[in-house]
Design an enzyme around this catalytic site. Structure first.
Site, PDB file in Angstrom:
ATOM      1  N   LYS A  65       0.815  -1.228   0.000  1.00  0.00           N
ATOM      2  CA  LYS A  65       0.000   0.000   0.000  1.00  0.00           C
ATOM      3  C   LYS A  65       0.847   1.276   0.000  1.00  0.00           C
ATOM      4  CE  LYS A  65      -4.082  -2.011   2.231  1.00  0.00           C
ATOM      5  NZ  LYS A  65      -5.080  -1.868   3.308  1.00  0.00           N
ATOM      6  N   MET A 210     -11.059  -4.044  13.904  1.00  0.00           N
ATOM      7  CA  MET A 210     -10.804  -3.933  12.467  1.00  0.00           C
ATOM      8  C   MET A 210     -10.357  -5.266  11.861  1.00  0.00           C
ATOM      9  SD  MET A 210      -9.206  -0.082  12.549  1.00  0.00           S
ATOM     10  CE  MET A 210      -8.496  -0.109  10.930  1.00  0.00           C
ATOM     11  N   TYR A 212     -11.027  -9.406  11.462  1.00  0.00           N
ATOM     12  CA  TYR A 212     -12.183 -10.298  11.561  1.00  0.00           C
ATOM     13  C   TYR A 212     -11.699 -11.736  11.613  1.00  0.00           C
ATOM     14  CZ  TYR A 212     -11.454 -11.296   6.632  1.00  0.00           C
ATOM     15  OH  TYR A 212     -10.895 -11.678   5.448  1.00  0.00           O
TER      16      TYR A 212
END
Ligand code: ATR
Length: 266
Positions: A65, A210, A212
């Site tokens: 990212k 945030m 899961y």
């Protein structure tokens, strides 16, 4: 047919193709969404090749990212704030345009899908890494009363607090209970729990992890054991995908049935 893809390393586990194909079926669009195993030495070239071959939109995931951010010609405000890009497309003149839909995806999940207003709330955010940096802009945009960032390494919490105009504190100095606690530390991934005092939470606190997982994370178990309610980040995954889909194809898919489908498969 519109060509979409996600690039990351590892990539095999990615649920993005399933999510986007479900969105495409909902909206009646013809979409082919594939997975690309990112090459640590050749990521930038892979991105250029994808668009040169006619790709419309590319999602970027771990660990690329920041590299995606660095290679963009143009950035959205929220990508600039996040310091990271998870959504790429070409602009009108062929320039590489980067956006970050993680924060908007989380906020939309919390406010629209889970129907928990953020406005006016006292919010504790745990962690100060890339994941938290990505959500603070959209979170502050909802006008909470206050956001306090707590992190193991205090200097990182301070840096983000200055950038986003929030409060920060050590875990020891925090004063609760908070209306909402959002766990953005990666502690959940290793089954660990940040050092959270019981006074931070009450049965009226609403919590969000945030991360899961099929079973509740250590953080969710901590909260449930103290009578709080909340949700994990499966909806954030679907939310950031929905925001990317909207950027590329200008259609808003329905997130709730996709979340339910993924949950049933876990
Ligand atoms: P990400 O991209 O998932 O945010 P990151 O940038 O490496 O990953 O950030 C991880 C975050 O989780 C950091 O805030 C980290 O705390 P430090 O800044 O002190 O390293 C936090 N974290 C990870 N493991 C933790 C643990 N066991 N307890 C508390 N915080 C933890």
């Amino acid at each position: 047919m519109e060509q979409l893809a996600v690039i990351g390393n590892p990539i095999e586990h990615s649920k993005s193709p399933e999510i986007h194909h479900t969105f495409a079926a909902q909206t009646g669009l013809d979409v082919n969404y594939t997975k690309i195993l990112g090459d640590l030495d050749n990521f930038e070239q892979q991105v250029h090749d994808f668009f040169a071959e006619g790709g419309l939109g590319l999602n970027v995931t771990v660990p690329f990212k920041q590299r995606a951010f660095d290679m963009c010609d143009k950035l959205s405000k929220r990508a600039e704030n996040a310091g990271a890009v998870n959504t790429l497309m070409l602009g009108k003149n062929g320039e590489l345009y980067g956006d970050n839909t993680d924060g908007a995806g989380m906020v939309r999940d919390i406010v629209k899908v889970l129907e928990q207003p953020i406005a006016g709330k006292r919010i504790l955010v745990i962690g100060a890494g890339g994941a938290v940096r990505g959500v603070l802009g959209p979170l502050m945009g909802q006008k909470p009363e206050i956001v306090t960032i707590a992190n193991r390494t205090l200097a990182k919490a301070e840096e983000l607090a200055v950038l986003f105009n929030c409060d920060y504190a050590t875990f020891d100095d925090l004063k609760g209970p908070f209306d909402m606690i959002i766990n953005g530390s990666s502690a959940s991934l290793s089954g660990e729990l940040p050092p959270l005092k019981d006074e931070l939470i009450s049965k009226n606190t609403w919590v969000y992890d945030m991360v899961y997982s099929a079973e509740p994370t250590a953080f969710m178990q901590w909260a449930f054991a103290r009578g709080a309610e909340g949700a994990d980040g499966l909806g954030m995954l679907v939310g950031q995908a929905a925001e990317s889909f909207f950027m590329w194809l200008h259609q808003r898919p329905d997130q709730a049935p996709v979340i339910a489908k993924l949950r049933a498969e876990m």
